[in-house]
Every structure is written in C-alpha cells, then in structure tokens.
Design an enzyme around this catalytic site. Sequence first.
Site, PDB file in Angstrom:
ATOM      1  N   CYS A 246       0.836  -1.213   0.000  1.00 52.25           N
ATOM      2  CA  CYS A 246       0.000   0.000   0.000  1.00 52.25           C
ATOM      3  C   CYS A 246       0.862   1.250   0.000  1.00 52.25           C
ATOM      4  O   CYS A 246       0.518   2.252  -0.655  1.00 52.25           O
ATOM      5  CB  CYS A 246      -0.923   0.013   1.222  1.00 52.25           C
ATOM      6  SG  CYS A 246      -2.028  -1.408   1.299  1.00 52.25           S
TER       7      CYS A 246
HETATM    8  C1  BEZ Z   1       0.578  -4.578   1.843  1.00 49.49           C
HETATM    9  O1  BEZ Z   1       0.067  -3.509   1.514  1.00 49.49           O
HETATM   10  O2  BEZ Z   1       1.783  -4.740   1.819  1.00 49.49           O
HETATM   11  C2  BEZ Z   1      -0.248  -5.737   2.261  1.00 49.49           C
HETATM   12  C3  BEZ Z   1      -1.441  -5.516   2.946  1.00 49.49           C
HETATM   13  C4  BEZ Z   1      -2.189  -6.614   3.350  1.00 49.49           C
HETATM   14  C5  BEZ Z   1      -1.755  -7.902   3.050  1.00 49.49           C
HETATM   15  C6  BEZ Z   1      -0.579  -8.097   2.348  1.00 49.49           C
HETATM   16  C7  BEZ Z   1       0.179  -7.010   1.963  1.00 49.49           C
END
Ligand code: BEZ
Length: 211
Positions: free
Chosen positions: A45
């Site tokens: 994200c």
């Molecule tokens: C991420 O944004 O890195 C992420 C968020 C939830 C699960 C896996 C990755």
Amino acid sequence: MSLRLGDTAPNFKAKTSAGEIDFYEFLGDSWGILFSHPADYTPVCTTELGKTAALKDEFAKRNVKVLALSVDTLESHKGWIPDINETQHVQVEFPIIADDDRKVSSLYDFIHPNASATATVRSLVVIGPDKLVKLIITYPASTGRNFAEVLRVVDSLQLTSSYGVATPVDWKDGEDVIVVPATSTEDAIKKFPKGVKVVKPYLRYTPQPNK
Ligand code: BEZ
C-alpha cells in the site's frame, strides 16, 4: 451492496486526510478514481499510494480526481502519510478516506468477507463526469496494482466518451483505435477523416482521433 458497470456511483460524505468531503462536490465535473487499500503502514500500500502521488500530473492532464480509502482512522492516515512521502519521494496531496465505520466500503463493496472479514481489498472504481461507474478492478492484498494500466483504461474510456471509438487488445496511446459495430463503415468514413481501414466488415480501425 454490489456495484456494477453503468450504475450510478453512490454519493457520500466522509472524513479524509484533506478534510471532510462530499464526494460529488469533490468530483465536480471531473472524472474520478476511488480506490481502496487493505491497511495503512503496509508495504504494498505504501508503494501504491506513493505511485498515485507521483502520477499527480498524469491524473490532472486527464481531468481525474483521485481518492484513496481504507478502514483505518484519520489519525492513522495522518501518521502514515509522512512515511509514504519519505520512502516514495512524493507529496501525498490527494485525500485518503478514513472509513473506520465502513460506510463507504459497504456502499462500494470494498470488503470481500471471504478474503478478509475486516480489511478492504484492493478495489478501484473509475467514475465518469456523469457519475456512472466505468471501470471496477479488484486485486488481492498481496498484489500491487499497475497504475500505468489504470491510466491506459482512463485514456480508452475518454476516447470512447469523446469520439465513440473502442480500443483493441493491448492498445497504447497513439495506436490505431477501433470503429464500434454500431457505426456503419459509410458513417465512419465521414466521421474519421484520417481514414478507416476495413480488415473485415466487423473489424475496422482508424487512427486515434485526438493525435
Ligand atoms: C501490503 O500492503 O503490503 C499488504 C497488505 C495486506 C496484506 C498483504 C500485503
């Protein structure tokens, strides 16, 4: 509620990292992109929101206003933004909705309970100036989106809206576009002065009209 292409994008009021907004007022006559991410302070994200900030001029060129969303609180968003700015070398200026009561997530079907009961999936909705839903894409939490593809689809949607053309597989800006089946070849020749190439009666190309 499930949302489908052609539906009216629901309006809402929300608190965001850029203040309280009314969605329709925020959009005005622009195109809109509303996208959800699973959680603040997560690696994928962080890169996605950084890329969105880096593409600010590309969105502005296309008259697109962007909003992100997760079910995290406003305090969480405000704490995370400096990390995005620092690590992705950007300034996040677009609003991030704090949907901790899940109001917007439920309007836009951003929580898929069999993927996660609590977090939003990576959904992205493109909304036209007519407030109708033009595109819905959903990725799993583990896969970061391709924002070049998002811009490519916006370009295609805007060509359809302005010129009534479609775009072929893997089309990129500047390449020939497709005359839609509803337009006769006779009308297409009048409408597209750069020419119409008829490969089959149903497969007709014309140079991109706005180039
Ligand atoms: C991420 O944004 O890195 C992420 C968020 C939830 C699960 C896996 C990755």
